[in-house]
Motif scaffolding. Structure first.
Motif, PDB file in Angstrom:
ATOM      1  N   UNK A 101     -10.557  -5.867 -22.909  1.00  0.00           N
ATOM      2  CA  UNK A 101     -11.316  -7.026 -23.353  1.00  0.00           C
ATOM      3  C   UNK A 101     -10.486  -8.259 -23.644  1.00  0.00           C
ATOM      4  N   UNK A 102      -9.165  -8.135 -23.600  1.00  0.00           N
ATOM      5  CA  UNK A 102      -8.309  -9.289 -23.885  1.00  0.00           C
ATOM      6  C   UNK A 102      -8.129 -10.142 -22.638  1.00  0.00           C
ATOM      7  N   UNK A 103      -8.409 -11.433 -22.787  1.00  0.00           N
ATOM      8  CA  UNK A 103      -8.250 -12.382 -21.682  1.00  0.00           C
ATOM      9  C   UNK A 103      -7.018 -13.244 -21.943  1.00  0.00           C
ATOM     10  N   UNK A 104      -6.082 -13.203 -21.026  1.00  0.00           N
ATOM     11  CA  UNK A 104      -4.839 -13.956 -21.170  1.00  0.00           C
ATOM     12  C   UNK A 104      -5.060 -15.427 -20.786  1.00  0.00           C
ATOM     13  N   UNK A 105      -4.105 -16.317 -21.095  1.00  0.00           N
ATOM     14  CA  UNK A 105      -4.293 -17.739 -20.774  1.00  0.00           C
ATOM     15  C   UNK A 105      -4.351 -18.038 -19.274  1.00  0.00           C
ATOM     16  N   UNK A 106      -3.653 -17.218 -18.460  1.00  0.00           N
ATOM     17  CA  UNK A 106      -3.592 -17.525 -17.030  1.00  0.00           C
ATOM     18  C   UNK A 106      -3.221 -16.253 -16.272  1.00  0.00           C
ATOM     19  N   UNK A 107      -3.491 -16.268 -14.963  1.00  0.00           N
ATOM     20  CA  UNK A 107      -3.188 -15.118 -14.108  1.00  0.00           C
ATOM     21  C   UNK A 107      -2.767 -15.641 -12.744  1.00  0.00           C
ATOM     22  N   UNK A 108      -1.680 -15.051 -12.230  1.00  0.00           N
ATOM     23  CA  UNK A 108      -1.214 -15.398 -10.879  1.00  0.00           C
ATOM     24  C   UNK A 108      -1.498 -14.250  -9.922  1.00  0.00           C
ATOM     25  N   UNK A 109      -1.926 -14.596  -8.719  1.00  0.00           N
ATOM     26  CA  UNK A 109      -2.154 -13.614  -7.666  1.00  0.00           C
ATOM     27  C   UNK A 109      -1.207 -13.898  -6.510  1.00  0.00           C
ATOM     28  N   UNK A 110      -0.328 -12.936  -6.222  1.00  0.00           N
ATOM     29  CA  UNK A 110       0.503 -13.029  -5.016  1.00  0.00           C
ATOM     30  C   UNK A 110      -0.186 -12.186  -3.952  1.00  0.00           C
ATOM     31  N   UNK A 111      -0.685 -12.854  -2.927  1.00  0.00           N
ATOM     32  CA  UNK A 111      -1.511 -12.213  -1.898  1.00  0.00           C
ATOM     33  C   UNK A 111      -0.629 -11.751  -0.740  1.00  0.00           C
ATOM     34  N   UNK A 112      -0.774 -10.471  -0.384  1.00  0.00           N
ATOM     35  CA  UNK A 112      -0.032  -9.879   0.732  1.00  0.00           C
ATOM     36  C   UNK A 112      -1.020  -9.282   1.731  1.00  0.00           C
ATOM     37  N   UNK A 113      -0.574  -9.169   2.970  1.00  0.00           N
ATOM     38  CA  UNK A 113      -1.368  -8.472   3.991  1.00  0.00           C
ATOM     39  C   UNK A 113      -0.486  -7.439   4.696  1.00  0.00           C
ATOM     40  N   UNK A 114      -1.109  -6.434   5.282  1.00  0.00           N
ATOM     41  CA  UNK A 114      -0.352  -5.417   6.011  1.00  0.00           C
ATOM     42  C   UNK A 114       0.574  -6.090   7.018  1.00  0.00           C
ATOM     43  N   UNK A 115       1.777  -5.539   7.138  1.00  0.00           N
ATOM     44  CA  UNK A 115       2.850  -6.229   7.869  1.00  0.00           C
ATOM     45  C   UNK A 115       2.536  -6.505   9.328  1.00  0.00           C
ATOM     46  N   UNK A 116       1.656  -5.710   9.940  1.00  0.00           N
ATOM     47  CA  UNK A 116       1.423  -5.895  11.375  1.00  0.00           C
ATOM     48  C   UNK A 116       0.334  -6.929  11.679  1.00  0.00           C
ATOM     49  N   UNK A 117      -0.339  -7.439  10.651  1.00  0.00           N
ATOM     50  CA  UNK A 117      -1.344  -8.484  10.883  1.00  0.00           C
ATOM     51  C   UNK A 117      -0.665  -9.857  10.917  1.00  0.00           C
ATOM     52  N   UNK A 118      -1.271 -10.760  11.662  1.00  0.00           N
ATOM     53  CA  UNK A 118      -0.704 -12.109  11.785  1.00  0.00           C
ATOM     54  C   UNK A 118      -1.461 -13.151  10.978  1.00  0.00           C
ATOM     55  N   UNK A 119      -2.665 -12.803  10.518  1.00  0.00           N
ATOM     56  CA  UNK A 119      -3.415 -13.749   9.693  1.00  0.00           C
ATOM     57  C   UNK A 119      -4.292 -12.991   8.710  1.00  0.00           C
ATOM     58  N   UNK A 120      -4.600 -13.655   7.599  1.00  0.00           N
ATOM     59  CA  UNK A 120      -5.323 -13.022   6.495  1.00  0.00           C
ATOM     60  C   UNK A 120      -6.745 -12.655   6.887  1.00  0.00           C
ATOM     61  N   UNK A 121      -7.374 -13.466   7.714  1.00  0.00           N
ATOM     62  CA  UNK A 121      -8.752 -13.193   8.124  1.00  0.00           C
ATOM     63  C   UNK A 121      -8.848 -11.849   8.841  1.00  0.00           C
ATOM     64  N   UNK A 122      -7.907 -11.581   9.731  1.00  0.00           N
ATOM     65  CA  UNK A 122      -7.891 -10.298  10.437  1.00  0.00           C
ATOM     66  C   UNK A 122      -7.625  -9.157   9.470  1.00  0.00           C
ATOM     67  N   UNK A 123      -6.690  -9.373   8.541  1.00  0.00           N
ATOM     68  CA  UNK A 123      -6.349  -8.332   7.567  1.00  0.00           C
ATOM     69  C   UNK A 123      -7.552  -7.946   6.726  1.00  0.00           C
TER      70      UNK A 123
END
Length: 307
Positions: free
Chosen positions: A134-156
């Motif tokens: 239930x604790x909400x922190x001031x901020x959150x970062x998301x580092x977005x990754x995709x499977x190594x063999x994909x070339x774009x996020x939409x395909x992933x």
């Protein structure tokens, strides 16, 4: 007759002001700017009404320890790069060279970094997307990754496990975190939507806790936290928060949405688990076991006795 007209008129006004058009955060909605707030995101994209949505509230006592959740291997996270930071109208986002990869951590394969972005509250107030007990922190970062063999996020995203997101929480510190100077200083140049500027040289490693402090984390399967809410994400939420001063956190609230309103409250409320299990890494138990082992050896050798 008049008794019927007033409720009908109020209902009409309510309908007019309950959202239309593009998706937005709750902080953006006004009758002058009608948009689909988070509760209505399914109007913008039906996938937002799915059963495996993110973010969630992690109830720690209900998590299950999974020994497969071993420490991550961060490759090329130390690499310095010159990225571009953009105010995309919903957040700030930085593109990352695909050379930075993660393996281990119970992931099925290697994933390469694509971008990172942040979610925050109002002037350093609660703003993380995920919550812990239930604790909400001031901020959150998301580092977005995709499977190594994909070339774009939409395909992933067409792969149910095509995307892996590392989530990091922030806490308020009494002193500024100088490792964040490239990010904080750049924000002043991108206050308006579609504004972008070059970052001073930065590395992913300098923005997150040291690798030895990244062994305790939670894991679950979910979705993107903005429309289209695609359910293709393996989520990792690290326990150890990143320190930023209140002054640094407040700079994010100086950014503007496309209509000029302050860009604050850029988080989606937590979503139902719908029966999903949240797992935790086995690292804390390993550390405790190691500590007990050392204590046992020390006792056996008489090292715990006063000299």
């Amino acid at each position: 007759m008049q008794q019927l007209i007033l409720p009908a008129l109020l209902a009409s006004l309510w309908t007019t002001c309950t959202g239309a058009g593009d998706w937005c955060y709750q902080s953006q909605f006004t009758c002058d700017h009608q948009c689909n707030v988070p509760d209505l995101w399914s109007h913008a994209n039906s996938d937002c009404a799915g059963k495996k949505q993110s973010p969630i509230n992690v109830v720690t006592r209900k998590t299950l320890k999974d020994e497969r959740l071993t420490p991550f291997q961060f490759d090329n996270y130390q690499q310095i790069f010159r990225g571009t930071i953009t105010n995309n109208g919903h957040s700030v986002q930085v593109g990352v060279p695909h050379l930075s990869t993660i393996t281990g951590g119970g992931l099925p394969t290697t994933y390469k970094a694509v971008q990172f972005h942040l979610h925050w509250g109002n002037n350093g107030g609660p703003g993380s997307e995920h919550t812990i007990d239930g604790e909400q922190y001031p901020m959150e970062m998301h580092i977005v990754h995709m499977k190594h063999h994909y070339t774009d996020l939409k395909t992933a995203m067409s792969d149910p496990e095509g995307v892996a997101v590392l989530g990091f929480f922030y806490e308020t510190s009494s002193s500024a975190n100088r490792k964040y100077d490239p990010i904080i200083n750049a924000l002043r140049s991108i206050k308006t939507t579609n504004g972008d500027t070059s970052l001073l040289p930065v590395s992913l490693a300098q923005l997150i806790p040291p690798e030895q402090n990244l062994t305790s984390y939670y894991r679950y399967k979910g979705s993107l936290t903005t429309p289209g809410c695609t359910e293709a994400v393996i989520w990792t939420l690290f326990e150890n928060p990143i320190p930023l001063s209140m002054e640094q956190l407040r700079v994010f609230s100086e950014l503007k949405f496309h209509d000029g309103k302050p860009m604050v409250g850029t988080f989606r409320p937590v979503q139902p688990l719908n029966g999903r299990q949240v797992f935790r890494s086995g690292a804390p138990a390993i550390l405790v076991s190691s500590a007990l082992l050392v204590a046992t050896i020390a006792t056996a050798l008489g090292l715990s006795q006063p000299i």
